[in-house]
Design a protein around this motif. Structure first.
Motif, PDB file in Angstrom:
ATOM      1  N   THR A   1      98.521 -28.936  -4.000  1.00  0.00           N
ATOM      2  CA  THR A   1      99.756 -28.879  -4.413  1.00  0.00           C
ATOM      3  C   THR A   1     100.557 -27.578  -4.045  1.00  0.00           C
ATOM      4  O   THR A   1      99.792 -26.666  -3.335  1.00  0.00           O
ATOM      5  N   GLU A   2     101.555 -27.132  -4.603  1.00  0.00           N
ATOM      6  CA  GLU A   2     102.019 -26.046  -4.527  1.00  0.00           C
ATOM      7  C   GLU A   2     101.391 -24.908  -5.173  1.00  0.00           C
ATOM      8  O   GLU A   2     101.421 -23.673  -4.781  1.00  0.00           O
ATOM      9  N   GLU A   3     100.544 -25.524  -6.157  1.00  0.00           N
ATOM     10  CA  GLU A   3      99.883 -24.144  -7.084  1.00  0.00           C
ATOM     11  C   GLU A   3      98.522 -24.183  -6.662  1.00  0.00           C
ATOM     12  O   GLU A   3      97.848 -23.416  -7.165  1.00  0.00           O
ATOM     13  N   PHE A   4      97.761 -25.042  -6.262  1.00  0.00           N
ATOM     14  CA  PHE A   4      96.361 -25.168  -6.008  1.00  0.00           C
ATOM     15  C   PHE A   4      95.946 -25.914  -4.749  1.00  0.00           C
ATOM     16  O   PHE A   4      96.497 -26.972  -4.305  1.00  0.00           O
ATOM     17  N   GLN A   5      94.687 -25.931  -4.366  1.00  0.00           N
ATOM     18  CA  GLN A   5      94.046 -26.747  -3.442  1.00  0.00           C
ATOM     19  C   GLN A   5      92.493 -26.988  -4.276  1.00  0.00           C
ATOM     20  O   GLN A   5      92.465 -26.383  -4.922  1.00  0.00           O
ATOM     21  N   ALA A   6      92.241 -28.423  -3.834  1.00  0.00           N
ATOM     22  CA  ALA A   6      90.870 -29.107  -4.366  1.00  0.00           C
ATOM     23  C   ALA A   6      90.166 -29.306  -3.363  1.00  0.00           C
ATOM     24  O   ALA A   6      90.644 -30.126  -2.391  1.00  0.00           O
ATOM     25  N   LEU A   7      88.868 -29.038  -3.352  1.00  0.00           N
ATOM     26  CA  LEU A   7      87.757 -29.610  -2.286  1.00  0.00           C
ATOM     27  C   LEU A   7      86.502 -30.364  -3.029  1.00  0.00           C
ATOM     28  O   LEU A   7      86.185 -29.546  -4.013  1.00  0.00           O
ATOM     29  N   GLU A   8      86.220 -31.347  -2.393  1.00  0.00           N
ATOM     30  CA  GLU A   8      85.020 -32.019  -3.202  1.00  0.00           C
ATOM     31  C   GLU A   8      83.972 -31.817  -1.895  1.00  0.00           C
ATOM     32  O   GLU A   8      84.210 -32.306  -1.003  1.00  0.00           O
ATOM     33  N   MET A   9      82.855 -31.184  -2.261  1.00  0.00           N
ATOM     34  CA  MET A   9      81.635 -31.214  -1.337  1.00  0.00           C
ATOM     35  C   MET A   9      80.427 -32.056  -1.981  1.00  0.00           C
ATOM     36  O   MET A   9      79.779 -31.588  -2.980  1.00  0.00           O
ATOM     37  N   PRO A  10      80.008 -32.895  -1.426  1.00  0.00           N
ATOM     38  CA  PRO A  10      78.853 -33.778  -1.774  1.00  0.00           C
ATOM     39  C   PRO A  10      77.516 -33.180  -1.566  1.00  0.00           C
ATOM     40  O   PRO A  10      77.367 -32.385  -0.577  1.00  0.00           O
ATOM     41  N   TYR A  11      76.663 -33.270  -2.282  1.00  0.00           N
ATOM     42  CA  TYR A  11      75.279 -33.144  -2.039  1.00  0.00           C
ATOM     43  C   TYR A  11      74.609 -34.214  -1.308  1.00  0.00           C
ATOM     44  O   TYR A  11      75.146 -35.311  -1.254  1.00  0.00           O
ATOM     45  N   LYS A  12      73.337 -34.125  -0.894  1.00  0.00           N
ATOM     46  CA  LYS A  12      72.803 -35.114  -0.112  1.00  0.00           C
ATOM     47  C   LYS A  12      72.706 -36.441  -0.785  1.00  0.00           C
ATOM     48  O   LYS A  12      72.303 -36.505  -1.962  1.00  0.00           O
ATOM     49  N   ASP A  13      72.947 -37.600   0.061  1.00  0.00           N
ATOM     50  CA  ASP A  13      72.969 -38.778  -0.733  1.00  0.00           C
ATOM     51  C   ASP A  13      74.304 -39.196  -1.467  1.00  0.00           C
ATOM     52  O   ASP A  13      74.538 -40.182  -1.929  1.00  0.00           O
TER      53      ASP A  13
END
Length: 422
Positions: free
Chosen positions: A258-270
């Motif tokens: 968004t204009e205020e933040f970024q979000a990232l989802e990093m999965p673990y194995k499986d």
């Protein structure tokens, strides 16, 4: 002080422990998930009632986070561990004590519904469908030798929370009892949490100690290559610039901004577990903290789509210790810490909380981190065309991170990185 303690004795001492651990040299030759004699978790079957319903872990996570003294410090805790231990205590609460705890913990008033929710979540956490990671919890009641605890209470704790029940002689050997409990904690957490209970915290007036431990270890689905880790600048909220090790990779992940933040989802194995990182675009983490609720996080997750992302995040490792008495009282659990406390569902004698201790450890490195649930779609969907410029997610200033169990949706750990140096 000793006189006061004699007047209100015996005391209930509540000890909590949460741990999250990920090594920089994680390999897939994990130790087996066999349990020690102190755990009683039975295999999960799909005939269990209330499938897909869990206790209000996430609401409690953000409520607790908002009540922690912030300062300019790193934060890391396990709301799952704390809520589970408090729920075990709640099972023996009555009157105003019970009402205060239920309101703060947001627990179902119906006993069977509440207990089945915890039973389901504990079973799901302790019986993973894959051997690609380690995720386990354990609980125990430590009771003064020959002290009368109500059998109904013990039956509930064993049946629904899978807690082991053991006797110790706090009255005659408080120091030996302390060491025994600390050794149990160390075993449950692969020696990552040592000396949870400090000297003097258990004495001859102690009658009951409740412990809960959670341990997780996993590799990233997409590892960072060590040769792509460089010393770079991380800017603290004060504006001070420090040099830290920053890890780099380009891959497909769930991403939104968004204009205020970024979000990232990093999965673990499986892909059952993941880390969700929420990074303010300006170096002002308070903007995010004001918004942090279950609904805010769910909106982020539902808005994500698979993007090719250039990820730059710091390596970090730190441990935290909390005395939660003041925080829990500020949240509204007050009577339980006074001589007006009513835990008559546990024992006939007068019991009260003496101390709530929570201790954690985390390490994030190239190979992996701890547990969290994520879609993992980024690892299973074809990457966008190489002609498309990747999004840039550069976490070179403070951010919030969650580790979630995708299957249940539970937030197992929540943290804030203010300074990667610990």
């Amino acid at each position: 002080m000793r006189l006061v303690r004699k007047i209100i004795s015996p005391l209930l001492v509540l000890i909590l422990v949460g741990i999250m651990f990920a090594s920089g040299c994680i390999n897939t030759n994990f130790p087996s998930l066999s349990y020690t004699e102190s755990t009683s978790v039975v295999p999960y079957t799909h005939n269990d009632t209330l499938r897909y319903k869990i206790p209000p872990v996430n609401d409690f996570a953000f409520l607790l986070y908002h009540h922690l003294p912030k300062k300019e410090d790193n934060i890391f805790l396990s709301p799952y561990s704390i809520l589970t231990a408090l729920a075990m205590l709640y099972e023996g609460a009555e009157g105003t004590t019970r009402n205060e705890m239920r309101e703060v913990l947001n627990l179902p008033e119906d006993d069977l519904e509440r207990r089945e929710e915890f039973r389901y979540l504990i079973l799901r956490i302790n019986n993973p469908a894959s051997d690609a990671y380690i995720l386990r919890t354990a609980s125990a009641l430590w009771i003064q030798k020959d002290y009368s605890i109500k059998e109904d209470y013990i039956d509930v704790i064993r049946r629904y929370y899978f807690a082991d029940v053991r006797e110790l002689d706090f009255s005659e050997d408080p120091e030996g009892s302390r060491k025994t409990i600390n050794e149990w904690v160390e075993r449950q957490t692969e020696r990552k949490i040592a000396n949870l209970i400090p000297p003097g915290a258990i004495d001859e007036f102690t009658r009951l100690v409740i412990t809960n431990a959670i341990y997780f270890k996993a590799n990233w689905s997409s590892k960072f290559e060590p040769e792509n880790t460089y010393n770079e600048t991380f800017t603290l909220t004060s504006g001070e610039k420090i040099k830290v090790e920053m890890m780099h990779q380009v891959n497909s992940f769930n991403y939104m901004e968004t204009e205020e933040f970024q979000a990232l989802e990093m999965p673990y194995k499986d892909n059952r577990l993941s880390m969700l990182i929420i990074l303010p675009k300006e170096n002002d983490i308070s903007v995010l903290e004001e918004k942090l609720t279950s609904e805010f996080v769910e909106n982020i997750l539902s808005s994500m789509k698979v993007e090719k992302v250039e990820v730059v995040i710091p390596k970090f490792s730190f441990e935290k210790s909390y005395i939660l008495n003041d925080v829990l009282q500020e949240m509204g659990i007050r009577e339980a810490f006074t001589n007006k406390a009513d835990f008559s569902g546990i024992a006939e004698d007068k019991l009260m909380i003496s101390v709530v201790v929570h201790k954690t450890f985390i390490r994030v490195a190239e190979s992996g981190t701890e547990a969290a649930a994520a879609t993992g779609v980024g690892m299973t969907v074809a990457a966008p065309s190489s002609k498309e410029h990747p999004k840039v997610f550069r976490a070179d200033h403070p951010f919030i991170f969650l580790i979630r169990d995708r299957e249940t949706g539970a937030v197992l750990f929540i943290g804030r990185l203010m300074d990667p140096r610990g």
